[in-house]
Structures are given as C-alpha cells and as structure tokens.
Design an enzyme around this catalytic site. Structure first.
Site: not given
Ligand code: BEZ
Length: 211
Positions: A45
């Site tokens: 994210c």
């Molecule tokens: C991420 O942004 O890396 C992420 C967010 C939620 C679950 C798994 C990965």
C-alpha cells in the site's frame, strides 16, 4: 448487490485526510478514480499511494479527481502520510477516506469476506462525469496495482467518449484505434473523411483522432 460497469456510482459522505467529503460534490462534472487499499502502514500500500501521488499531475491533466480509501482511522492516515513521503519521495496530494465503519467499502463491494472479513481488497473504480462506473478492477492484497494502466484506460475511455472509437489490444496513447461498431460506413465516412483500413467489415482501423 454488486456495482457493475454502467451502474451509477453510489454517493456517500465520509471523513478524509482533507476534511469531510461528500462524494457527488467532490466529483461534480469530473472524471474520478476511487480506489481502496487494505491497510495503512503496510508495504505494498505504501508503494501504491506514493506512486499515485507521483501521477497526480497526469490525473489533473485528464481532469480526473483521485480519492483513496481504507478502513483505517484518520489519525493513522496522518502518521502514514509521513512514511509515504519519506520512503516514496512524494507527499500525499489527494484525499484518503477514513472509512472506519466500512460503510463506503460495503457500498462499493470492496470487502470480499472470503479474502478478509474486515479489510478491503485493492479495488479501483473509474467514474465518468455522468457518475456512471466506467471501469472496475480488483486485485488481492498481495499484488500492487499498475496505476499506469489506470491512466491508460482513462485515456481510452476519454477518447471513446469523444470520438466514437474503441481501442485495440495493448493500445497506448497515440496508437491507431478502431471505428466503433455503432457507426455504419456512411456515418464513419462523415467522421473519418480520410478513410480507414478495413481488415474486416467489423474491424476498421484509423489513426487516433486528435483533440
Ligand atoms: C501490503 O500493503 O503490503 C498488504 C496489506 C494488507 C495485507 C497484505 C499486504
């Protein structure tokens, strides 16, 4: 009931990193991108939000308002924004909704209970000035999206809206396009007086219209 292409985008009011947002007022007359990310302070994210901020001038050029969403709290958005600027080199420059009740996420089917009961998946909605959904894509939490692709689709949608053309496989801005099937040859002649390359009666190629 799920939101499908062609449906009217649901309206909502929600807190955001730039103050309360009434969606229909925010997007009034513009194209819009509404996208969800699963969780603040997570790696994928962080890269997505930084890159989208970097692309903001490209969205502006196309008259597109960008709006992010997660079910995290407003205070968390502020703290995370600092990390995004520090690690991705661009500060957040569009509002992030703090949809803590999940109300907006539910309206847009951004929560897929069999993937995760509370967090949103990576949804993207492109919404036209008529408030209709023009594009919907969904990615799992572990895969970062390609926001260049979102821009590419917006270019295609805006071209189609203006010029009665469709765009072929792997089309990029500037490539040849296809005359829309809704134009018969007589109507096509009026719009494309220079003519076209006809590979099949249903496959008529023209250079990308200007403007
Ligand atoms: C991420 O942004 O890396 C992420 C967010 C939620 C679950 C798994 C990965």
């Amino acid at each position: 009931m799920s939101i499908l292409i062609g449906d009217t985008a649901p309206d909502f009011t929600a807190d955001s990193s730039e103050g309360p947002i009434h969606f229909y007022d925010y997007i009034e007359g513009s194209w819009a991108v509404l996208f969800s990310h699963p969780k603040n302070f997570t790696p994928v994210c962080t890269t997505e939000l930084g890159f989208t901020a970097k692309l903001k001038p490209e969205f502006d050029k196309r008259g597109v308002k960008v709006l992010g969403l997660s079910v995290d709290k407003l205070e968390d958005h502020a703290g995370w924004a600092k990390d995004i600027e520090e690690t991705q080199g661009t500060a957040l420059n569009f509002p992030l909704l703090a949809d803590t009740t999940g109300e907006v996420a539910r309206k847009y089917d951004m929560i897929h209970p069999n993937a995760d009961n509370t967090l949103t998946v990576r949804s993207v909605f492109v919404i036209g000035p008529d408030k209709k959904v023009k594009l919907k894509i969904e990615y799992p939490a572990s895969t970062g999206r390609n926001f260049n692709e979102v821009l590419r689709v917006i270019d295609s949608l805006q071209l189609t809206a203006k010029h009665s053309v469709a765009t072929p496989v792997n089309w990029e801005n500037g490539d040849d396009v296809i005359i829309a099937a809704s134009l018969n040859n007589e109507a096509a002649k009026a719009k494309f007086p220079e003519g076209w390359k006809e590979l099949k009666p249903y496959l008529r190629i023209v250079p990308q219209p200007k403007g």
